[in-house]
Design an enzyme around this catalytic site. Structure first.
Site, PDB file in Angstrom:
ATOM      1  N   GLY A   1       4.040  49.305  85.560  1.00 21.07           N
ATOM      2  CA  GLY A   1       3.769  47.922  85.174  1.00 21.07           C
ATOM      3  C   GLY A   1       3.147  47.135  86.314  1.00 21.07           C
ATOM      4  N   SER A   2       3.530  45.880  86.417  1.00 19.45           N
ATOM      5  CA  SER A   2       2.855  44.972  87.353  1.00 19.45           C
ATOM      6  C   SER A   2       3.133  45.261  88.822  1.00 19.45           C
ATOM      7  CB  SER A   2       3.226  43.522  87.030  1.00 19.45           C
ATOM      8  OG  SER A   2       2.658  43.145  85.786  1.00 19.45           O
ATOM      9  N   THR A   3       4.120  46.114  89.144  1.00 24.59           N
ATOM     10  CA  THR A   3       4.271  46.484  90.556  1.00 24.59           C
ATOM     11  C   THR A   3       3.031  47.221  91.044  1.00 24.59           C
ATOM     12  OG1 THR A   3       5.433  48.539  89.968  1.00 24.59           O
ATOM     13  CG2 THR A   3       6.791  46.598  90.439  1.00 24.59           C
TER      14      THR A   3
ATOM     15  N   LYS B   1       0.104  46.354  90.584  1.00 26.07           N
ATOM     16  CA  LYS B   1      -0.911  45.384  90.994  1.00 26.07           C
ATOM     17  C   LYS B   1      -1.035  45.308  92.515  1.00 26.07           C
ATOM     18  CE  LYS B   1      -0.424  42.641  86.780  1.00 26.07           C
ATOM     19  NZ  LYS B   1       0.216  41.493  86.128  1.00 26.07           N
TER      20      LYS B   1
END
Length: 483
Positions: A216-218, A220
């Protein structure tokens, strides 16, 4: 008369050669496989008849062999049960061994080549052989804090010392009690194994290193690192951030969490990370391109099939042959991107250490029974994941996530924490995974942490990385800083 004798002699010679060859094949070429065959009862008695070395954390034995009055001589016991189950694994007559019990078996049994002279000395002096002690890098306070903070939720927690790669905590839930598998009744041990193998949550597997998940957004952080390393971006560069991003060549779109705006049609890269703007990072990934994204992923440790700690670590994945839509989804840690919790701790650890990623390791020292040092792990550089300048910018961006963004639940009074939240979509109908990765103190890092709580834990569909995973990371960080 001579002809029959010659034939008989030839047959006898052939039989003799065949017999010697078979004996040589079994005793030399097949020796290793026969010795390690779990059906070899002699090997079981030999191993259990000697004291297996202890596994140690913080000076205390977390796995030890104690004398028992049965044909095996010693039984493996685990004084703290499931607290260290993902570290020690189990050692079982009926079911073999896992985790450190398996990876360090030669040291623990005393069969390692490094212990050759110790074995010779024991033979000459008549001393009963003993295995070596394996001293881990685990910090008991951090291990305890991680286990208590995650509670009955399924997931994993790992903490690493950025400057060395020492693993300070390694927790996978649900855990299990290794003592139930160490019993000498093969039927009972086998029954316990079957029950655990069929139990919900895969308790026998260490999710820190043996399972991988959509980050997920980790992820990014990896996309942001690729942008900064390209030389075309800084933390203040404006990037597109529409409410909804159409994906090329498809009718699909990417939106932000809850359908929200990121604050305008453009935001700075720092603000995009702070509020975890999906559309900004999806657009950024397409601009950077697949090659740049894959190269940056590899520098953080993705796509490495050979990483060991010393247990084997399953390879984290960044997919290949991506069209623009797939690349956009991959840039926000979805689609086919998969990472172990250890991998995401490695990302934070590299940023914390000025861009230099150290190889993670779990075994600090191996000592013979007389306490002489057999081996000691020396920290090794894994890669220069990013430049010092990029690491500095990412650190400040991650501080912003915790101080005024999606990671506020990780704040600690008097300590600057750098972090990144993640909420990863899973299969349809399942609640998302909640992620958080962080390090602290931001200006002089002592610990990097990664946490995953599967399917939202106790909050289910209402879960976010900031609400569920960040408080767990905070508890571990506080334990390390207090030690």
């Amino acid at each position: 008369m001579n002809t029959p004798l010659r034939r008989l002699a030839t047959i006898t010679l052939v039989m003799f050669v065949a017999l010697m060859g078979a004996a040589t094949w079994v005793q030399f070429f097949q020796a290793e496989s026969l010795n390690t065959d779990p059906r070899n009862v002699r090997m079981l008695y030999r191993e259990h008849g000697n004291a297996r070395g202890p596994i140690v954390a913080g000076g205390e034995a977390i796995a030890v062999s104690v004398p028992v009055d049965d044909p095996f001589g010693y039984q493996r016991t685990y004084p703290q049960g499931d607290l260290y189950s993902a570290v020690t694994g189990f050692y079982s007559i009926a079911n073999g061994s896992t985790q450190l019990e398996k990876a360090e078996n030669d040291q623990l049994t005393g069969r390692s080549d490094q212990l050759f002279f110790t074995r010779i000395r024991d033979l000459l002096t008549g001393k009963k052989p003993e295995g070596a002690a394996v001293e881990t890098t685990i910090l008991p306070a951090a291990q305890q804090a991680a286990r208590e903070a995650i509670g009955d939720q399924e997931g994993a927690v790992v903490a690493v010392e950025p400057s060395t790669g020492r693993i300070l905590a390694l927790v996978s839930t649900p855990g299990f009690d290794p003592n139930a598998l160490a019993v000498h009744s093969t039927s009972e041990a086998a029954a316990q194994y079957r029950a655990l193998d069929e139990a919900q949550g895969n308790p026998l597997r260490s999710k820190v290193i043996q399972e991988r998940f959509a980050p997920g957004s980790t992820f990014k952080l990896v996309t942001a690192a690729a942008a900064l390393e390209s030389g075309s971006y800084t933390s203040e560069t404006l990037v597109p951030s529409p409410v909804e991003l159409p994906l090329p060549q498809t009718s699909a779109t990417i939106g932000n969490f809850g359908g929200s705006s990121c604050g305008g049609e453009q935001v700075t890269l720092a603000d995009a990370l702070r509020i975890s703007c999906n559309t900004a990072f999806a657009s950024l990934g397409m601009t950077l391109g697949e090659d740049a994204m894959r190269e940056q992923s590899e520098r953080f440790g993705f796509l490495d099939p050979d990483l060991t700690v010393p247990m084997e670590v399953v390879e984290s994945v960044f997919p290949s042959d991506l069209d623009p839509a797939m690349l956009a989804q991959s840039a926000i840690g979805q689609r086919d991107v998969q990472a172990t919790p250890l991998q995401m701790a490695m990302v934070s650890s590299a940023i914390a250490n000025g861009g230099r990623l150290m190889t993670p390791y779990l075994v600090d020292t191996v000592r013979a029974a007389d306490l002489t040092v057999v081996s000691r792990t020396r920290p090794q550089v894994y890669s220069d994941a990013v430049s010092a300048s990029t690491a500095s910018q990412l650190t400040q961006m991650m501080v912003g996530v915790v101080e005024s963004g999606s990671g506020r639940s990780a704040r600690i009074d008097g300590v600057q924490v750098a972090g990144k939240t993640g909420t990863a979509q899973t299969t349809e109908g399942q609640a998302p995974h909640a992620w958080f990765t962080a390090f602290a103190p931001a200006d002089a890092p002592r610990v990097a942490v990664a946490v995953i709580v599967e399917n939202g834990g106790n909050l289910g569909n209402e879960a976010t990385g900031g609400a569920v995973a960040a408080p767990i990371a905070r508890a571990v960080i506080e334990a390390v800083l207090a030690s």
